[in-house]
Design a protein around this motif. Sequence first.
Motif, mmCIF file in Angstrom:
data_model
loop_
_atom_site.group_PDB
_atom_site.id
_atom_site.type_symbol
_atom_site.label_atom_id
_atom_site.label_comp_id
_atom_site.label_asym_id
_atom_site.label_seq_id
_atom_site.Cartn_x
_atom_site.Cartn_y
_atom_site.Cartn_z
ATOM 1 N N LYS A 195 36.671 24.013 44.353
ATOM 2 C CA LYS A 195 36.306 25.231 43.632
ATOM 3 C C LYS A 195 36.415 26.419 44.583
ATOM 4 N N LEU A 196 37.180 27.430 44.177
ATOM 5 C CA LEU A 196 37.450 28.562 45.070
ATOM 6 C C LEU A 196 36.832 29.857 44.536
ATOM 7 N N LEU A 197 36.272 30.615 45.450
ATOM 8 C CA LEU A 197 35.763 31.964 45.184
ATOM 9 C C LEU A 197 36.675 32.918 45.953
ATOM 10 N N LEU A 198 37.452 33.721 45.244
ATOM 11 C CA LEU A 198 38.476 34.539 45.891
ATOM 12 C C LEU A 198 38.413 35.987 45.420
ATOM 13 N N PRO A 199 39.039 36.908 46.196
ATOM 14 C CA PRO A 199 39.167 38.283 45.704
ATOM 15 C C PRO A 199 40.032 38.304 44.447
ATOM 16 N N SER A 200 40.032 39.410 43.724
ATOM 17 C CA SER A 200 40.852 39.512 42.520
ATOM 18 C C SER A 200 42.330 39.557 42.889
ATOM 19 N N GLN A 201 43.180 39.403 41.890
ATOM 20 C CA GLN A 201 44.614 39.257 42.130
ATOM 21 C C GLN A 201 45.268 40.519 42.666
ATOM 22 N N GLY A 202 44.593 41.661 42.596
ATOM 23 C CA GLY A 202 45.158 42.881 43.145
ATOM 24 C C GLY A 202 45.013 42.990 44.650
ATOM 25 N N HIS A 203 44.184 42.137 45.238
ATOM 26 C CA HIS A 203 43.935 42.215 46.679
ATOM 27 C C HIS A 203 45.048 41.513 47.444
ATOM 28 N N ALA A 234 26.848 34.925 49.811
ATOM 29 C CA ALA A 234 25.714 34.318 49.103
ATOM 30 C C ALA A 234 26.178 33.203 48.174
ATOM 31 N N ALA A 235 27.304 33.428 47.483
ATOM 32 C CA ALA A 235 27.818 32.421 46.553
ATOM 33 C C ALA A 235 28.270 31.163 47.296
ATOM 34 N N VAL A 236 28.902 31.358 48.455
ATOM 35 C CA VAL A 236 29.352 30.208 49.243
ATOM 36 C C VAL A 236 28.160 29.417 49.763
ATOM 37 N N THR A 237 27.182 30.096 50.340
ATOM 38 C CA THR A 237 26.022 29.382 50.913
ATOM 39 C C THR A 237 25.171 28.722 49.838
ATOM 40 N N GLU A 238 25.261 29.188 48.592
ATOM 41 C CA GLU A 238 24.565 28.532 47.484
ATOM 42 C C GLU A 238 25.338 27.329 46.952
ATOM 43 N N SER A 242 33.964 27.354 47.591
ATOM 44 C CA SER A 242 34.431 27.714 48.931
ATOM 45 C C SER A 242 35.328 28.942 48.822
ATOM 46 N N THR A 243 35.586 29.583 49.949
ATOM 47 C CA THR A 243 36.486 30.729 49.956
ATOM 48 C C THR A 243 37.470 30.579 51.101
ATOM 49 N N ILE A 244 38.450 31.467 51.145
ATOM 50 C CA ILE A 244 39.468 31.463 52.198
ATOM 51 C C ILE A 244 39.472 32.827 52.853
ATOM 52 N N LEU A 245 39.116 32.851 54.134
ATOM 53 C CA LEU A 245 38.907 34.117 54.853
ATOM 54 C C LEU A 245 39.304 33.966 56.317
#
Length: 312
Positions: A195-203, A234-238, A242-245
């Motif tokens: 499950k990914l938490l990412l910036p919007s597609q314009g980024h 906050a969303a990742v630590t909860e 996951s995210t990609i940074l």
Amino acid sequence: MSVDFRKLKSFVKVVDAGSVSRAAGLLRTAQPALSQQIAALESHFKHKLLLRSNHGIVPTEAGLILYRHAQLLLKQIEQAQIDIDQSTKALAGRVSIGLATYSASSTLSLPILKEMSALHPQIIVHINDSFGHVLSELIMTGKMDMAMIYGSGPIKGVKLQPLFREELYLVSRAEPAAKKQSDEALPLSALAEVKLLLPSQGHFLRRLIDESLARARVTPNVVSEIESVSALGAAVTEGLGSTILPASVAASASSFDGVEVRRLVRPAIEATVSLCVSDHLPLSEPALATRSVLLTIVEKLMRSHPQGIRAV
């Protein structure tokens, strides 16, 4: 008819406001008088400068050219006044710097502010890391002096000086020792079920991530699009995903305390961070001093060999 700075200032304000009536209110002048100033400019340059559209008033091609030159002239006269007022004092003025969100450049804001305060205390530094604007466009139109942005060009209207490359990592909630994943590098193909938490597609980062996953033949499972570093942390630590940074962002933001960072490979995801300035608007003396400080801080960053960052 002479073209004075008052008419140019009025013209710029109308373009920025997208409306003669709004511009008149901001300038505290009568709308007919403002319209007469625009008409005088059109008569002098023998070109239509503004058009009415469904979105308000927009500049014609000739109007856009005049807008850019007017920004330069007004900026120069403003700086001239500052230079005259401060001729017997230390270097002073106002400098605006854009820092790309979700990049190592965003971690440099505090070092920049501290160094500028020590070396040039009379220069007011404005930092912008907003998602709401394309930083290169703000540079091109003279609304911002410089920015550290993703990309190495070319972009019309600006010059890019590549500074460093940074690698992107998978950032996830830290798991108990019994469930802890391997610290080995993770192939992109392994992200199919994550499950990914990412910036919007314009980024820029989102486009880069999507392109890299597509090359690995992975359809990303994006559960949320978040354009706030603190909210993302906050969303990742909860455990919402996951995210990609860049590793530097996860290491410096307090909202990411305790997360796990894993390198991604096959292929690795890398982005170039560049210094962006206008290719037609000269930097003021305060802006030149600020650029020097910024480049010195980047050199210090590179000497510290931070995780995932390397020379261009």
